[in-house]
Design a protein around this motif. Structure first.
Motif, mmCIF file in Angstrom:
data_model
loop_
_atom_site.group_PDB
_atom_site.id
_atom_site.type_symbol
_atom_site.label_atom_id
_atom_site.label_comp_id
_atom_site.label_asym_id
_atom_site.label_seq_id
_atom_site.Cartn_x
_atom_site.Cartn_y
_atom_site.Cartn_z
ATOM 1 N N LEU A 152 0.856 -1.176 0.000
ATOM 2 C CA LEU A 152 0.000 0.000 0.000
ATOM 3 C C LEU A 152 0.898 1.234 0.000
ATOM 4 O O LEU A 152 1.852 1.316 0.779
ATOM 5 C CB LEU A 152 -0.910 0.004 1.228
ATOM 6 N N ARG A 153 0.588 2.174 -0.891
ATOM 7 C CA ARG A 153 1.379 3.410 -1.003
ATOM 8 C C ARG A 153 2.851 3.110 -1.282
ATOM 9 O O ARG A 153 3.757 3.789 -0.795
ATOM 10 C CB ARG A 153 1.256 4.230 0.287
ATOM 11 N N GLY A 154 3.074 2.070 -2.053
ATOM 12 C CA GLY A 154 4.438 1.722 -2.404
ATOM 13 C C GLY A 154 5.185 0.998 -1.303
ATOM 14 O O GLY A 154 6.371 0.699 -1.452
ATOM 15 N N MET A 155 4.533 0.719 -0.196
ATOM 16 C CA MET A 155 5.165 0.038 0.925
ATOM 17 C C MET A 155 4.614 -1.388 1.021
ATOM 18 O O MET A 155 3.396 -1.575 1.090
ATOM 19 C CB MET A 155 4.880 0.771 2.235
ATOM 20 N N THR A 156 5.502 -2.352 1.009
ATOM 21 C CA THR A 156 5.085 -3.748 1.122
ATOM 22 C C THR A 156 5.379 -4.256 2.531
ATOM 23 O O THR A 156 6.542 -4.315 2.940
ATOM 24 C CB THR A 156 5.828 -4.628 0.104
ATOM 25 N N PRO A 157 4.348 -4.591 3.298
ATOM 26 C CA PRO A 157 4.577 -5.093 4.659
ATOM 27 C C PRO A 157 5.321 -6.429 4.638
ATOM 28 O O PRO A 157 5.121 -7.246 3.743
ATOM 29 C CB PRO A 157 3.156 -5.259 5.209
ATOM 30 N N LYS A 158 6.156 -6.619 5.624
ATOM 31 C CA LYS A 158 6.853 -7.884 5.797
ATOM 32 C C LYS A 158 6.699 -8.322 7.243
ATOM 33 O O LYS A 158 6.822 -7.509 8.166
ATOM 34 C CB LYS A 158 8.338 -7.742 5.442
ATOM 35 N N LEU A 159 6.415 -9.595 7.422
ATOM 36 C CA LEU A 159 6.285 -10.170 8.761
ATOM 37 C C LEU A 159 7.437 -11.141 8.972
ATOM 38 O O LEU A 159 7.598 -12.102 8.221
ATOM 39 C CB LEU A 159 4.939 -10.888 8.905
ATOM 40 N N ASN A 160 8.243 -10.868 9.990
ATOM 41 C CA ASN A 160 9.478 -11.623 10.191
ATOM 42 C C ASN A 160 9.447 -12.589 11.368
ATOM 43 O O ASN A 160 10.139 -13.608 11.343
ATOM 44 C CB ASN A 160 10.648 -10.657 10.403
ATOM 45 N N TYR A 161 8.651 -12.276 12.383
ATOM 46 C CA TYR A 161 8.786 -13.034 13.630
ATOM 47 C C TYR A 161 7.504 -12.910 14.438
ATOM 48 O O TYR A 161 6.838 -11.876 14.402
ATOM 49 C CB TYR A 161 9.970 -12.488 14.432
ATOM 50 N N ILE A 162 7.145 -13.975 15.142
ATOM 51 C CA ILE A 162 5.971 -13.959 16.007
ATOM 52 C C ILE A 162 6.327 -14.607 17.335
ATOM 53 O O ILE A 162 7.097 -15.575 17.390
ATOM 54 C CB ILE A 162 4.772 -14.687 15.351
ATOM 55 N N VAL A 163 5.798 -14.075 18.407
ATOM 56 C CA VAL A 163 6.016 -14.633 19.738
ATOM 57 C C VAL A 163 4.722 -14.538 20.525
ATOM 58 O O VAL A 163 3.946 -13.589 20.362
ATOM 59 C CB VAL A 163 7.160 -13.879 20.475
ATOM 60 N N GLN A 164 4.456 -15.533 21.336
ATOM 61 C CA GLN A 164 3.277 -15.512 22.190
ATOM 62 C C GLN A 164 3.609 -14.843 23.514
ATOM 63 O O GLN A 164 4.666 -15.080 24.098
ATOM 64 C CB GLN A 164 2.756 -16.929 22.457
ATOM 65 N N GLU A 165 2.711 -13.982 23.978
ATOM 66 C CA GLU A 165 2.908 -13.300 25.246
ATOM 67 C C GLU A 165 2.597 -14.238 26.415
ATOM 68 O O GLU A 165 1.666 -15.037 26.360
ATOM 69 C CB GLU A 165 2.003 -12.071 25.321
ATOM 70 N N ASP A 166 3.373 -14.104 27.483
ATOM 71 C CA ASP A 166 3.204 -14.957 28.656
ATOM 72 C C ASP A 166 2.276 -14.366 29.704
ATOM 73 O O ASP A 166 1.741 -15.097 30.534
ATOM 74 C CB ASP A 166 4.571 -15.215 29.320
ATOM 75 N N ASP A 167 2.116 -13.052 29.698
ATOM 76 C CA ASP A 167 1.447 -12.401 30.822
ATOM 77 C C ASP A 167 0.040 -11.924 30.478
ATOM 78 O O ASP A 167 -0.484 -11.034 31.130
ATOM 79 C CB ASP A 167 2.288 -11.214 31.310
ATOM 80 N N GLN A 168 -0.590 -12.512 29.462
ATOM 81 C CA GLN A 168 -1.923 -12.112 29.057
ATOM 82 C C GLN A 168 -2.944 -13.191 29.426
ATOM 83 O O GLN A 168 -2.627 -14.385 29.395
ATOM 84 C CB GLN A 168 -1.962 -11.857 27.544
ATOM 85 N N PRO A 169 -4.183 -12.807 29.775
ATOM 86 C CA PRO A 169 -5.188 -13.785 30.184
ATOM 87 C C PRO A 169 -5.858 -14.514 29.025
ATOM 88 O O PRO A 169 -6.715 -15.363 29.248
ATOM 89 C CB PRO A 169 -6.209 -12.913 30.934
ATOM 90 N N LEU A 170 -5.498 -14.192 27.787
ATOM 91 C CA LEU A 170 -6.039 -14.877 26.618
ATOM 92 C C LEU A 170 -4.911 -15.036 25.608
ATOM 93 O O LEU A 170 -3.869 -14.384 25.737
ATOM 94 C CB LEU A 170 -7.185 -14.074 25.997
ATOM 95 N N PRO A 171 -5.056 -15.912 24.623
ATOM 96 C CA PRO A 171 -3.981 -16.098 23.652
ATOM 97 C C PRO A 171 -3.616 -14.784 22.967
ATOM 98 O O PRO A 171 -4.437 -14.187 22.273
ATOM 99 C CB PRO A 171 -4.582 -17.103 22.654
ATOM 100 N N SER A 172 -2.389 -14.326 23.161
ATOM 101 C CA SER A 172 -1.951 -13.018 22.673
ATOM 102 C C SER A 172 -0.591 -13.153 22.000
ATOM 103 O O SER A 172 0.280 -13.871 22.500
ATOM 104 C CB SER A 172 -1.863 -12.012 23.824
ATOM 105 N N PHE A 173 -0.417 -12.433 20.897
ATOM 106 C CA PHE A 173 0.770 -12.609 20.082
ATOM 107 C C PHE A 173 1.293 -11.265 19.587
ATOM 108 O O PHE A 173 0.520 -10.359 19.282
ATOM 109 C CB PHE A 173 0.461 -13.506 18.880
ATOM 110 N N LYS A 174 2.616 -11.166 19.500
ATOM 111 C CA LYS A 174 3.252 -10.014 18.879
ATOM 112 C C LYS A 174 3.896 -10.464 17.581
ATOM 113 O O LYS A 174 4.630 -11.451 17.546
ATOM 114 C CB LYS A 174 4.301 -9.407 19.809
ATOM 115 N N LEU A 175 3.599 -9.728 16.514
ATOM 116 C CA LEU A 175 4.201 -9.981 15.213
ATOM 117 C C LEU A 175 5.111 -8.817 14.866
ATOM 118 O O LEU A 175 4.689 -7.666 14.898
ATOM 119 C CB LEU A 175 3.123 -10.146 14.133
#
Length: 203
Positions: free
Chosen positions: A122-145
């Protein structure tokens, strides 16, 4: 809702999908709680009703599309149909809510789904996803990408990622949370300790 982990929204089969039912389901979602849609008085519907079970289920899926991950259970207090199964379903959802995914498996999954369907630019910018990790301190399944230009990820692609994650790890019944961050993770920070979420997480 605030005191619960798993909530049941009771839906009258004679008046399905009311605005009040939808509002309550929305509050459950906003609170980050798991949800079961329990359709009550299923036995009270007679031959004159325009709904079959499949038709009613299809309508409820439409009316509650914002919590499409919530399972439907058709129950009857008079006959006891599926009432006991509600407790079994709640226990299953509780296990899913607290399951932990190995980081190596999450990143193998991320590479696979991105390879199958790369994010559009979008707008000449192509998103890239490199890494994902699950959070330990959340009360529901939570992830950082982590990646680059992630703010340009279209909402439909974010929905695609959630759908694929749910299918891979069977997260039916519980909401999930994602944070998309424009940086690379500090591996020492993510090795075994939780990370601090930003102030404005993206669902």
């Amino acid at each position: 809702i605030e005191q619960a982990d798993i909530c049941l929204v009771l839906i009258d089969a004679n008046e399905p999908g009311t605005s009040l039912d939808q509002k309550i389901a929305g509050l459950v979602k906003e609170a980050g709680k798991s949800l079961i849609e329990a359709v009550s008085k299923w036995d009270a519907l007679d031959d004159k009703t325009p709904y079959s079970r499949d038709q009613l289920a299809a309508q409820l899926r439409t009316d509650f599309a914002f919590v499409a991950w919530a399972p439907l259970a058709f129950t009857s207090a008079v006959t006891g149909q599926n009432v006991a199964q509600l407790f079994e379903l709640a226990l299953e959802i509780n296990e899913r809510r607290h399951q932990r995914m190995r980081t190596v498996e999450l990143n193998r999954w991320l590479r696979q789904v991105v390879s199958q369907r790369p994010p559009a630019g979008l707008r000449g910018m192509t998103p890239k996803l490199n890494y994902i990790v699950q959070e330990d301190d959340q009360p529901l399944p939570s992830f950082k990408l982590f990646g680059s230009h992630v703010k340009f990820l279209h909402w439909s692609y974010r929905r695609y990622l959630e759908r694929q994650l749910r299918e891979r790890w069977n997260l039916a019944g519980t909401p999930v949370k994602f944070w998309y961050l424009d940086k690379h993770p500090n591996k020492t920070e993510h090795g075994g300790r939780p990370t601090t979420p930003p102030q404005n997480p993206t669902d």
